[in-house]
Design an enzyme around this catalytic site. Structure first.
Site, mmCIF file in Angstrom:
data_model
loop_
_atom_site.group_PDB
_atom_site.id
_atom_site.type_symbol
_atom_site.label_atom_id
_atom_site.label_comp_id
_atom_site.label_asym_id
_atom_site.label_seq_id
_atom_site.Cartn_x
_atom_site.Cartn_y
_atom_site.Cartn_z
ATOM 1 N N CYS A 117 -4.690 2.658 -3.673
ATOM 2 C CA CYS A 117 -3.425 3.063 -3.033
ATOM 3 C C CYS A 117 -2.312 2.060 -3.309
ATOM 4 C CB CYS A 117 -3.599 3.280 -1.526
ATOM 5 S SG CYS A 117 -4.528 4.754 -1.146
ATOM 6 N N ASP A 126 2.755 -5.180 7.949
ATOM 7 C CA ASP A 126 1.547 -4.364 7.820
ATOM 8 C C ASP A 126 0.347 -5.301 7.875
ATOM 9 O OD1 ASP A 126 -0.657 -2.973 6.952
ATOM 10 O OD2 ASP A 126 0.248 -2.208 5.108
ATOM 11 N N GLN A 137 -4.824 -5.612 6.591
ATOM 12 C CA GLN A 137 -5.812 -6.462 5.924
ATOM 13 C C GLN A 137 -5.837 -7.877 6.503
ATOM 14 O OE1 GLN A 137 -8.023 -5.355 3.779
ATOM 15 N NE2 GLN A 137 -7.139 -3.306 3.604
ATOM 16 N N LYS A 141 -10.722 -0.889 10.530
ATOM 17 C CA LYS A 141 -10.922 -2.058 9.664
ATOM 18 C C LYS A 141 -11.271 -3.292 10.499
ATOM 19 C CE LYS A 141 -7.475 -0.597 6.219
ATOM 20 N NZ LYS A 141 -8.172 0.200 5.218
ATOM 21 N N HIS A 193 0.861 -1.177 0.000
ATOM 22 C CA HIS A 193 0.000 0.000 0.000
ATOM 23 C C HIS A 193 0.907 1.240 0.000
ATOM 24 C CE1 HIS A 193 -2.857 2.914 1.795
ATOM 25 N NE2 HIS A 193 -3.816 2.082 1.454
#
Lengths: 404, 148
Positions: free
Chosen positions: A362, A198, A201, A224, A121
């Site tokens: 992104c 990261d 997600q 999220k 991202h």
């Protein structure tokens, strides 16, 4: 689990969009909130509100306890070894920037490199570019294969002794690829490199176990994970997190302040200057409590079943191309339709009550790599059902007819 | 439904754009691009005695941006430049949904009113207009409607 009951927990799912039932497939951008989260925010603001830390009055104690209690909930959620390994930030982006500016920038120099990937991202690309301009470090990029998998052969070759830091996504927000982060962490550590994962997600969908992964840093956003916006988490392995330089200066992060010199507070407070997003953190705690009641394996399997159902349905439409087809991927479907711009796809979906995200998500370098200007993306969450998928699939013939 | 009718008109302009292609030579031209969504429009004009004699465009992007450019070239052909500025303001009002159906004239204005139903997409329809006005005013740098 009773899916209908779960769906009733999310007020937004009861809303109509453009006169149609809502099929919400944008949870990858931000997840809907269960009612308990909103109720908790209202209760906190009405009955418990005050600033946190250093207060002696009743309300400041209540709010401090409620706020700090969430740190323990996040520790449990991540299976972190210590509570003071959890830092609250404004989001994934701030967490990455914090590590970039207060860990990588002061410790890495011209002869060093960091390794990222082509599927990152923008928030895991641009901070590194900005600090590379300051410390002269090199940025190496692991390419992505045609099916959306990370090129691990290339990873092995790029992981040279000058690579002091690896920053990699756990799950691609665009392709849904689940990266072999454990293998990456082990190899990086064998090379003497520190690793940031990261998890923006991954955290909403699957078990993320810090002690099992062994990463140095793990970052994600509360919004999220069915919590409020404006809250993020930075996990850091204590010995490594303790080496992170002060990030923002201000209240709460200090021990003593004088004009001759200031000494700093211990973790986690040293990295949390100023009044934090108190209500947001407390609401996030409620979201974690809610999630804990729904078996994570059930949630993830349900999402994968819907992905499978959707992909079978898509086989009817050879005009639709899906980016990211690697086995074992998460429930994200990034798609393009020959001859129809993604924004037109998005608007026609929307007219039929289906919320998908359109654009480059992104991940512009990834769009370039797959030679598409933009795509549409349906991201599936555990509150989606087969009816949502059917509604999504039913729009495709309308799009073909409209643009035929 | 009335809006379906105008959607069809938009689609016709998208599939078979009018006044399409580069004009060389021309008296002025400009290139507009919305970097976030990737829509691109180049507008070319031949202006003679303050009249827009010929306006053509080329570009790539979503149906709304390209159809809006095609419809624009129809509307502005043979127009006084000063009148064009008034029309530019008027299109902006239409796209903001500020004009009632009865205040609109012609099927092209109704088509723009149909786009107003998609507030997130009106930037696509404004791109060719802003590019045209910038071309006439000699401003050719960084034309975008994404931050308007």
């Amino acid at each position: 689990m009773d899916l209908n009951q779960i769906r009733n927990d999310f007020p937004t799912l009861q809303e109509e969009v453009n006169g149609k039932r809502l099929a919400y497939f944008d949870s990858g951008a931000s997840a809907l909130k269960p009612r308990v989260v909103m109720d908790r925010l209202a209760q906190f603001y009405e009955k418990e509100y005050s600033n946190v830390h250093r207060g002696v009055h009743y309300l400041s104690q209540v709010s401090t306890l409620a706020f700090e209690d969430v740190r323990g909930k996040v520790q449990t959620f991540l299976n972190a070894a210590r509570e003071d390994e959890i830092i609250f930030t404004a989001g994934t982006t701030e967490s990455i920037n914090l590590i970039a500016y207060s860990y990588v920038l002061p410790y890495l120099g011209k002869s060093d490199a960091i390794l990222i990937s082509e599927m990152e991202h923008h928030s895991n690309i641009v901070p590194w570019q900005l600090i590379a301009k300051m410390n002269g470090m090199d940025i190496k990029v692991v390419p992505v294969l045609d099916n959306g998998a990370l090129d691990m052969q290339a990873f092995d070759n790029l992981l040279t002794p000058d690579v002091k830091f690896v920053s990699i996504t756990h799950v691609s927000n665009t392709l849904g690829t689940v990266n072999p982060v454990k293998e990456i962490i082990e190899k990086a550590h064998a090379n003497g490199s520190k690793v940031l994962v990261d998890g923006a997600q991954a955290a909403p969908h699957m078990t993320v176990d810090m002690q099992e992964l062994g990463c140095d840093f793990y970052v994600f956003s509360a919004h999220k994970v069915f919590g409020p916006t404006g809250v993020g988490v930075l996990y850091g392995k204590f010995e490594v997190l303790d080496q992170v330089k002060p990030w923002q200066g201000g209240g709460d992060m200090i021990e003593t302040v004088s004009f001759e010199g200031t000494t700093f507070n211990v973790l986690p407070h040293r990295l949390e200057a100023g009044t934090p997003n108190i209500a947001g953190v407390i609401g996030f705690g409620e979201a974690l409590d809610y999630l804990a009641k729904i078996d994570v394996n059930w949630r993830y399997q349900h999402e994968l079943n819907l992905l499978d159902y959707a992909m079978k349905g898509l086989k009817e439409f050879p005009q639709v191309r899906v980016l990211g087809t690697v086995p074992g991927k998460a429930a994200v479907i990034c798609f393009v339709i020959d001859g129809v711009h993604a924004h037109d796809v998005g608007s026609l979906m929307d007219m039929n009550g289906v919320s998908v995200r359109v654009g480059h998500h992104c991940t512009e370098p990834l769009m370039k790599r797959f030679k598409v200007p933009a795509t549409a993306r349906a991201s599936i969450s555990f509150y989606n059902n087969k009816e949502d998928i059917d509604q999504w699939l039913s729009v495709f013939p309308k799009i073909f007819k409209f643009f035929g | 439904m009335e809006s379906d009718l105008y959607q069809q008109l938009i689609m016709n302009h998208y599939r078979e754009p009018h006044n399409h292609g580069k004009l060389d030579p021309c008296t002025c031209h400009a290139f507009g691009k919305n970097p976030l969504c990737g829509d691109e429009v180049s507008v070319y004009c031949i202006v003679d005695q303050n009249i827009l004699k010929t306006v053509q465009f080329e570009g790539a992007g979503c149906a709304i941006s390209q159809a809006a450019a095609s419809m624009m070239t129809e509307m502005v052909s043979q127009m006084q430049v000063d009148d064009l500025y008034d029309l530019y303001e008027r299109i902006d009002q239409i796209l903001k949904g500020e004009l009632e159906s009865g205040e609109l004239s012609g099927e092209l204005e109704h088509a723009y009113a149909a786009i107003a139903q998609f507030p997130m997409r009106t930037k696509c329809a404004r791109l060719p207009w802003k590019t045209l006005v910038n071309a006439l005013q000699g401003k050719t740098e960084n034309i975008s409607t994404e931050n308007d």
